[in-house]
Design a protein around this motif. Sequence first.
Motif, PDB file in Angstrom:
ATOM      1  N   THR A 246       0.812  -1.214   0.000  1.00 49.86           N
ATOM      2  CA  THR A 246       0.000   0.000   0.000  1.00 49.86           C
ATOM      3  C   THR A 246       0.847   1.265   0.000  1.00 49.86           C
ATOM      4  O   THR A 246       0.567   2.218  -0.740  1.00 49.86           O
ATOM      5  N   GLY A 247       1.902   1.298   0.798  1.00 50.09           N
ATOM      6  CA  GLY A 247       2.714   2.497   0.913  1.00 50.09           C
ATOM      7  C   GLY A 247       3.484   2.848  -0.345  1.00 50.09           C
ATOM      8  O   GLY A 247       3.968   3.981  -0.486  1.00 50.09           O
ATOM      9  N   GLN A 248       3.625   1.900  -1.268  1.00 51.54           N
ATOM     10  CA  GLN A 248       4.360   2.161  -2.502  1.00 51.54           C
ATOM     11  C   GLN A 248       3.462   2.674  -3.626  1.00 51.54           C
ATOM     12  O   GLN A 248       3.957   3.094  -4.668  1.00 51.54           O
ATOM     13  N   ALA A 249       2.152   2.623  -3.441  1.00 52.62           N
ATOM     14  CA  ALA A 249       1.229   3.045  -4.499  1.00 52.62           C
ATOM     15  C   ALA A 249       1.442   4.516  -4.830  1.00 52.62           C
ATOM     16  O   ALA A 249       1.467   5.381  -3.949  1.00 52.62           O
ATOM     17  N   GLY A 250       1.634   4.799  -6.099  1.00 50.28           N
ATOM     18  CA  GLY A 250       1.849   6.163  -6.549  1.00 50.28           C
ATOM     19  C   GLY A 250       3.247   6.682  -6.330  1.00 50.28           C
ATOM     20  O   GLY A 250       3.512   7.873  -6.534  1.00 50.28           O
ATOM     21  N   HIS A 251       4.161   5.800  -5.934  1.00 51.87           N
ATOM     22  CA  HIS A 251       5.553   6.193  -5.703  1.00 51.87           C
ATOM     23  C   HIS A 251       6.521   5.394  -6.571  1.00 51.87           C
ATOM     24  O   HIS A 251       7.662   5.146  -6.171  1.00 51.87           O
ATOM     25  N   GLY A 252       6.058   4.997  -7.734  1.00 53.47           N
ATOM     26  CA  GLY A 252       6.950   4.299  -8.655  1.00 53.47           C
ATOM     27  C   GLY A 252       7.117   2.831  -8.358  1.00 53.47           C
ATOM     28  O   GLY A 252       8.115   2.224  -8.768  1.00 53.47           O
ATOM     29  N   ALA A 253       6.153   2.231  -7.666  1.00 56.80           N
ATOM     30  CA  ALA A 253       6.243   0.801  -7.358  1.00 56.80           C
ATOM     31  C   ALA A 253       6.277  -0.026  -8.640  1.00 56.80           C
ATOM     32  O   ALA A 253       5.641   0.324  -9.640  1.00 56.80           O
ATOM     33  N   PHE A 254       7.027  -1.096  -8.607  1.00 57.72           N
ATOM     34  CA  PHE A 254       7.031  -2.032  -9.735  1.00 57.72           C
ATOM     35  C   PHE A 254       5.639  -2.646  -9.885  1.00 57.72           C
ATOM     36  O   PHE A 254       5.053  -3.102  -8.911  1.00 57.72           O
ATOM     37  N   GLN A 255       5.089  -2.597 -11.088  1.00 57.05           N
ATOM     38  CA  GLN A 255       3.759  -3.144 -11.407  1.00 57.05           C
ATOM     39  C   GLN A 255       2.632  -2.409 -10.673  1.00 57.05           C
ATOM     40  O   GLN A 255       1.606  -2.989 -10.340  1.00 57.05           O
ATOM     41  N   ASP A 256       2.818  -1.129 -10.454  1.00 57.37           N
ATOM     42  CA  ASP A 256       1.796  -0.328  -9.788  1.00 57.37           C
ATOM     43  C   ASP A 256       0.569  -0.197 -10.689  1.00 57.37           C
ATOM     44  O   ASP A 256       0.666   0.203 -11.844  1.00 57.37           O
ATOM     45  N   SER A 257      -0.590  -0.548 -10.189  1.00 57.08           N
ATOM     46  CA  SER A 257      -1.852  -0.334 -10.908  1.00 57.08           C
ATOM     47  C   SER A 257      -2.896   0.234  -9.951  1.00 57.08           C
ATOM     48  O   SER A 257      -4.059  -0.128  -9.983  1.00 57.08           O
TER      49      SER A 257
END
Length: 592
Positions: A115-126
């Motif tokens: 959750t904390g990586q969402a919108g921060h360039g996470a790999f495979q972010d959707s």
Amino acid sequence: MITPMSDMPEAGTVRLVDHLAGELARAGVTHVFGVGGANIEDLYDAVHRCDAVRCVVAKHEFSAVTMADGYARTTGRLGVVAATSGGGAMNLVPGLAEAYASRVPVLALVGQPPTGQAGHGAFQDSSGKAGSFDAREVFAPVSRFCAWVEDADSLMELLPQAMAAAQADPRGPAVLLLPKDVQQARIRLPGRSKAPTPGVPMPAPTPPAPRLDGSALTTVSDILRGADRVLVIAGEDVAAADARAELAELARNLGAWVAVTPDAKDVFDNRDPRFAGVAGVMGHANVEDCLRRSDVCLLVGTRLPLLARGGLDRALAATEVVCLGPEPPYVAGTALRGGLRDALRAVTGRLPPRAHDCPPHAGPVPAPVPNRVSPARGRVVPYTQAIAAVEAALPQCAHVFVDAGNAGASAVHLLPAPRHGRFVVAVGMGGMGYTFGAGIGAALATGRRTYVLAGDGSFFMHGMEVHTAVEYDAPVTFVIFNNNAHAMCALREEFLQGGIRSDDLFGRTDLAAGVAAAFPSLDVTGAGDAGQLRKALLRSNTSGGPAFVAVDCDPGEIPPFLPFQSFTTLTDSTERPGSKENSDERGVVHVG
């Protein structure tokens, strides 16, 4: 309620994924199909720790969905697929679209980055944040229910909602998007009165059926009571509702002929004197004859889409139509909406309690097939002979999964359904390669011998699921009709576009030799004639595991497919068969 992950878990807590696996077991789920990955690995770990649920790893996420689909169609329980984020998640979409269109209850558990990586360039972010696309917008159109699980508390509400949505009419997929940190969260659970017993499926919950409308019931019953001749056209919902016995009783009471849609051959005994054949573009001329002789056409568990009504529109327009089922038909008529079993029982109860013989009829006589086999193709087996060999070997308790294409049309038209097994054709999306995963899912779920009938084009798409069948020792017999072509496309080019393009005709491939080399433990046969095919199939019936049989066919052979039938008498004509004028004069049925 939620505590952070630590090396020393708090006493009295469990991981969210362990709770999820336990809830699947309580709902009667015995298998989870999928492909692993970093953002779904915690759920896989939980399933492996749950003795009541078995994990099956597929080669591709599309096939994992179709495994869950085949599982659901043969058991009546919820099928479950689990996949990771990114490309793995996107590969689910075609399979979910088939389940959506065919009303198959499937639950997709889809991993997401923390959750904390969402919108921060996470790999495979959707997540839909910071310019990423939103997975909810991708899955929503092919699901009955789609939700992002924000935290562990929300799963407690969303999981039962998703399960209920998948199994309520109209049935279909439900999707839960599970961030990795939510899967890992620890939760406290209230006590349970009884845990699932390993190896013993819990009964699946049955959603309540909507009440029947009394006025519609009276109208439909009066129409049927006043009819002298009735043609029933039964669809796949009869199987989904487990309403075969109710259908047979109503047909006896009415003295009706019974036809079936292409995806519902198993809902009525194909050897019963009442059986009129298959309706629609892969069907039998007798169905149209019976329809023209009928006072009423009764649709049971089908909306009668184009594949099931192709060639029947004029006769339907001249016949009164009534429909029993949860959804309205595509043709004009009087509908009794609601649970199908309840509707069948209620209508039967309003009719005089006596059985009638149906009027004489021709039965499902196979369509004539012109001899267009080219000597240049070498030794080939006509579809009629190949399907006859399958019929001679097919156990009556087996399941049959028929893929798209010329071979599939021939099987729908020629092969009687087994008396005590499913006969499944995925006509919702009609995607090639569906059967390889679906057949494996059905075989592992039921333990029954399952036949997969597919062409070489379908095999090249998803046939490497043979590896999954070998790994899990699934009792599946793969029968590949190899015409070294996308033959249905080639015939469409010939008949509808004025000439065949060479890119749909392939060089010869020895599928049996290739598969035998890849899987030394697999029983593989390259059948040179119908006798060898039958012998190989009978041998596969006596084994406990998978088998593979390939038989060479001719790409120029015209299958019993209505869009092609108008042109079968034109092979020696100088007319251009693909012209619009000629097509319209002959009443060509156009099916994509």
